[in-house]
Design an enzyme around this catalytic site. Structure first.
Site, short mmCIF file in Angstrom:
data_model
loop_
_atom_site.label_atom_id
_atom_site.label_comp_id
_atom_site.label_asym_id
_atom_site.label_seq_id
_atom_site.Cartn_x
_atom_site.Cartn_y
_atom_site.Cartn_z
N ASP A 105 0.83 -1.21 0.00
CA ASP A 105 0.00 0.00 0.00
C ASP A 105 0.86 1.26 0.00
OD1 ASP A 105 -2.08 -1.74 0.41
OD2 ASP A 105 -2.08 -1.41 2.59
N TYR A 106 0.23 2.34 -0.38
CA TYR A 106 0.85 3.67 -0.35
C TYR A 106 1.50 3.92 1.02
CZ TYR A 106 0.99 8.74 -1.25
OH TYR A 106 1.37 10.03 -1.46
#
Ligand code: URA
Length: 246
Positions: A105-106
């Protein structure tokens, strides 16, 4: 195996200065070979795995490249982002078209493989090979040992039970209800670790991947944002992970 095939004349046009019409002329003039065989018929289908020689010149040679990075937070695990955020591929200086093997994820940091070897990448991402991925999660919640056992045994996530995981509580501060948990999962469902903790009413505040397959961040000299190339032996070992099991 990447079986994406396209017509030979299209492949030539897309990878050279020849137009599709000119490519057809060269094929008709017996000036094109595929894997050592002169092609005369139109409409032969080829892929990027084929060696295509046009007028004595090799059309393309894709060197396979393999990198391990220590992804910082605030990077998107893809080649492009619609919102102009930083992308992980920008961390590796290469002209090859590399892709991340799976996604972090970011907001997740840590180990991430990147390669232009689609066969290996697809194999590693396939759930049947159950590649272990280990994370350290900094979490907040009033969770119990039993809650962590639920995560370890497998928990119903969006209608499907997660595979058994390895869960090791590292620390817990009762006052702030903040803890650190090491968790190893053997699949890679979307937002899996965050969602698993959410199911025991616990919020993941920080997430870092410290292990992927046989790679361990503790054995690496990889500051956040840094990369290194894989050794040939490591690539072979990765192939073994997807070839030795059914
Ligand atoms: N699980 C998550 O929730 N996020 C990741 O980036 C990886 C695993």
């Amino acid at each position: 195996m990447n079986n994406n095939t396209i017509r030979l004349q299209k492949m030539i046009a897309e990878n050279s200065d020849y137009s599709r019409r000119k490519a057809e002329e060269l094929i008709a003039a017996h000036k094109v070979s595929v894997n050592g065989e002169i092609i005369t018929a139109m409409g032969v289908k080829v892929s990027y795995k084929d060696e295509i020689i046009v007028d004595d010149v090799v059309l393309f040679h894709h060197e396979k490249v393999y990198f391990l990075i220590n992804k910082p937070i605030n990077y998107i695990s893809s080649r492009k982002d619609n919102f102009n955020r930083a992308v992980v591929t920008s961390l590796v200086p290469t002209n090859e078209k590399i892709y991340p093997v799976g996604r972090l994820d970011y907001n997740t940091s840590g180990l991430l493989l990147m390669t232009n070897d689609g066969e290996l990448a697809n194999g590693l991402m396939h759930p049947k090979f159950k590649i272990p991925k280990t994370y350290i999660a900094k979490v907040r919640g009033n969770y119990s040992k039993q809650d962590l056992s639920k995560l370890a045994r497998g928990i119903n996530l969006e209608g499907k039970k997660t595979l058994p995981a390895k869960v090791i509580p590292l620390s817990y501060d009762k006052k702030s209800q903040i803890g650190r948990v090491q968790i190893t999962i053997f699949e890679g469902r979307n937002l899996q670790v965050r969602k698993m903790f959410a199911l025991i009413d616990t919020k993941v505040m920080e997430l870092k991947r410290i292990g992927y397959g046989f790679f361990n961040l503790a054995n690496e000299t990889l500051p956040t944002g840094a990369y290194r190339e894989l050794k040939v032996k490591e690539v072979q070992k990765l192939y073994n992970l997807i070839n030795n099991k059914e």
